[in-house]
Design an enzyme around this catalytic site. Sequence first.
Site, PDB file in Angstrom:
ATOM      1  N   CYS A 179       1.765  13.945  -2.370  1.00 47.20           N
ATOM      2  CA  CYS A 179       2.173  15.285  -1.935  1.00 47.20           C
ATOM      3  C   CYS A 179       1.297  16.368  -2.542  1.00 47.20           C
ATOM      4  CB  CYS A 179       3.632  15.520  -2.302  1.00 47.20           C
ATOM      5  SG  CYS A 179       4.739  14.513  -1.326  1.00 47.20           S
ATOM      6  N   ASN A 214      -1.376  13.468   4.377  1.00 51.71           N
ATOM      7  CA  ASN A 214      -0.560  12.602   3.529  1.00 51.71           C
ATOM      8  C   ASN A 214       0.859  12.574   4.061  1.00 51.71           C
ATOM      9  OD1 ASN A 214       0.302  11.172   0.996  1.00 51.71           O
ATOM     10  ND2 ASN A 214       1.524  13.038   0.800  1.00 51.71           N
ATOM     11  N   GLU A 215       1.250  11.485   4.632  1.00 46.63           N
ATOM     12  CA  GLU A 215       2.608  11.264   5.170  1.00 46.63           C
ATOM     13  C   GLU A 215       3.198  12.539   5.784  1.00 46.63           C
ATOM     14  OE1 GLU A 215       4.872   9.623   1.697  1.00 46.63           O
ATOM     15  OE2 GLU A 215       5.770  11.621   1.554  1.00 46.63           O
ATOM     16  N   GLU A 249      -2.249  10.107  -8.498  1.00 42.65           N
ATOM     17  CA  GLU A 249      -1.766  11.459  -8.217  1.00 42.65           C
ATOM     18  C   GLU A 249      -1.379  12.101  -9.534  1.00 42.65           C
ATOM     19  OE1 GLU A 249       1.793  11.782  -5.731  1.00 42.65           O
ATOM     20  OE2 GLU A 249       1.319  13.903  -5.383  1.00 42.65           O
TER      21      GLU A 249
HETATM   22  O1  AHR Z   1       4.162   8.655  -4.972  1.00 40.27           O
HETATM   23  C1  AHR Z   1       5.007   9.738  -5.119  1.00 40.27           C
HETATM   24  C2  AHR Z   1       5.146  10.538  -3.833  1.00 40.27           C
HETATM   25  O2  AHR Z   1       5.737   9.754  -2.855  1.00 40.27           O
HETATM   26  C3  AHR Z   1       3.865  10.988  -3.204  1.00 40.27           C
HETATM   27  O3  AHR Z   1       3.395  12.164  -3.739  1.00 40.27           O
HETATM   28  C4  AHR Z   1       4.252  11.182  -1.787  1.00 40.27           C
HETATM   29  O4  AHR Z   1       3.159  11.018  -0.919  1.00 40.27           O
HETATM   30  C5  AHR Z   1       5.371  10.202  -1.558  1.00 40.27           C
HETATM   31  O5  AHR Z   1       6.440  10.789  -0.961  1.00 40.27           O
END
Ligand code: AHR
Length: 657
Positions: free
Chosen positions: A255, A385-386, A44
Site C-alpha cells: 500500500c 498495487n491491488e 515494504e
Molecule cells: O503486506 C501488507 C499489506 O497487505 C500491503 O501493503 C498491501 O498491499 C496488502 O493489503
Amino acid sequence: MKKLNTKLAKVLLVGLCLTSTMLPAQTTTGGKKISSDLFGLFFEDINYSADGGLYAEQVQNRSFEYSPTEQKDWNPYSFWEYTTTGYSYGRISVETNTPIHPNNPHYMVLDVEHIGKEAKFSGVSGVGLTNSGFAGMVVKANERYKFSMFARQLSNLPVSFQVSLQTAKGKVLAETRFTTVSTNWEKYTADLVVSENDENANLVVLAVSEGKVALDVISLFPEKTFKNRPNGLRADLAQLLADMKPRFIRFPGGCLAHGDGLGNMYRWKNTIGPLEQRKEQRNIWGYNQTAGLGYFEFFQFCEDIGAKPLPVLPAAVSCQNSGNTWQIGGTGQRALPLSEMKEYIQEVLDLIEWANGPVTSTWGAKRAAAGHPASFNLQYVGIGNEDKITHEFEIRFKMIFDAVKAKHPEIVVIGTVGPSPDGEDFEKGWKIANDLKIPVVDEHYYTSPEWFISHQNRYDSYKRNATQVYLGEYASWGNKMQNAIAEAAYMTSLERNGDVVRMASYAPLFAKKDYTQWKTDMVFFDNTNVCLTPNYYVQKMFSANQGDYYFSNIISKDEKDANLAVSCVKDSKSGDIILKMVNFGKETKPFKINLGKFGTLSPQAEQTVLTGNADAENTLEKPNSVIPTTTVVKIKNAFDYSAPAMSLTVIRIKAKK
Ligand code: AHR
C-alpha cells in the site's frame, strides 16, 4: 533439404515471436521448463521495516520533518531534546526561511546566548540537542560511527561544537569537535570510535561557543553496514535476506506504493540524489519515511545480493482505502487528473532510463552521478498495487502500459488484480489482463493455513502461454509451524505450476518489536536481536533451492492424503536435483523417490529438515524453538524417505562431476 530449411525457419520464427512472458516448452531429461525467477522477496516499509529497521540510520527525525500528519503528537522537534549543560542558556526554533533544499523545508536554529563558565562545573558547557534514535542507539566498542550534519552559521562569529555519543547517564563514549566555517549550508563529517558497548546511547550535538547557527540532516551510521555501503543497511538484517538467495526484490510496497490519497503516492524521483534533497513524507502505516532507503539503495541492494529489482509504481490512482475507508469497504481511491497523465507517464519512462539508460541519457547520468554508471538491468516494472479495478484505474493503467510497451518492449510489465484470490476486482483485473495481454499480473491473498492446503490445485487449470502470475503477497495468518508448513505445501504447487506462476513473494517481510502494524510477518527484530519465524525458514529452504526444470513422478506419496505435497526441480546451472517433501499431518509419512531418469548422481546429498509441533513458534526471547537441521546423507537411485509430522524436507543432490 528444402523441407528441413522451412522447418528450421519455422522454429526460428517461433523462437523470435516468443515474448519474454512465455517460457519455451523446452525439456531437460523430460522436465518442464519453469520460471527461474520464482521465489523472491517483498519489501515494504511497514512495521518500521526501513527507517528504524533495515536502513541503518541511527538518528530519528534527522531532518526535523516529522509532522502531526504522521502521528498526532509528532512535530519537527520530536525525538530531539533541548539540552543545556554547565549553566548555559539559549533558544531553539524550527524555521523554514532558507532551507538546504525545497524538498527538505524544516531546519533547527540554535541561538546560544550564554555558555556557562562556572568553576564548579567540570563538564562541557553548551546548548544543543540530544537524539535518542529509534528507542536508543546501539553502539559497539571499538567500532566506528559516521557522523554528519549540515550547519549554516547565522551569526558573525563561527560556532564551535562538541558532538558526542553518550550513555543514558551521560558518560561520553566517543566525541568529536568542529567549528562552523561558512554562512552557507556546509556538511560537516566526523568518525566516532566508541569506547564501550551500549544499547541505549544518545547522540548529543552541543554548541560550545556563543552564536547562532542553523542545523539540518543530523545523521549517524555505523561504518559496518551491509557490504560497508555508505547510507547503507543494517548488516544483520540485510544478511539474512541475502542468505535466502532471492531471485528478485519487490519494493517499495504494498500500500505504501499507491499511498493514502494522491499526495501520498510514492514518487520515486523524490527518493534519489543527495539525502538532503530527498522528500520525506508520511508513511501510510502511520509514521515517517525519510526516503533515505530510496530507489538507488533498493537497486544497489538487489545488485549486491544478486536479486532482480522489481519496483512497483502507482497506477496513477491512490489506495482505495485512503482515509481509512477500508472501514466502509474502501471507497477512497483517487485518480490523477488526466491532464497530469502525460507527466506521470514520463515519470514511469524516466525510471526505466534511470535504471538502464546510458550515462549519456538525462536519467542514466543521474544514476552514474550517484556512483553507478553501469545499468541496473531492470527487467520488471509493476504498475499498481491491488487497486480497486475502477474505470479510472483501467484507463490510467492502459495509458501507462501502452506507453511502456511502445518505448520499452523489453520491460516485463506486471499488472494488478485486486487484493483477494477471487471476487469482483480479481475478475475485472484478469479481464483487463487478458484483453491487454499484460505479461504478468500480481495476485494477493492472506488467508488460513487450511485454505493453502485445500487450494494446491489453484494454478493447475490456469491458461498456459497467456498472462502469467506474480503471487506478490501471500501468507497464512500466523507464524506457527502449521502456518509455515501449509505455505510450504502450497509452494510445491507454485513450483509445479512454475510455467504459469513466474514469481512469488511472502508478505510482509519485516516487523519491529513494539512498532508492528501487521501481525503476521516473516522476520521480527528489535535494535539488536532477530527472530526468524518458521515461515522464514520455509521461504529460505525454497528460495535457496530453486530450479528451472520441474519433474513429476519422481517422488511418490499417498495421493489421497491432502496433507502431503512434493516437488522435484533441477537447477540447470549446477545440475543439482532438488527434492521437496511436505507433511502437514500429525504422523510420520512415507515417500518413495526414484531418481533413475537422471543418470549418475552424487551418492551424497544435503538434507535439510524443518519440523516441530503445529503450534511451535519462535520469539525474540526464544528465537530457536524451531530451526531447520542440515545433514549430509547417502542416497541411492531409488530410496524411501519418512517425513516427520508437520515438516518440510529439502534434499539437494549434486550432479556427478
Ligand atoms: O503486506 C501488507 C499489506 O497487505 C500491503 O501493503 C498491501 O498491499 C496488502 O493489503
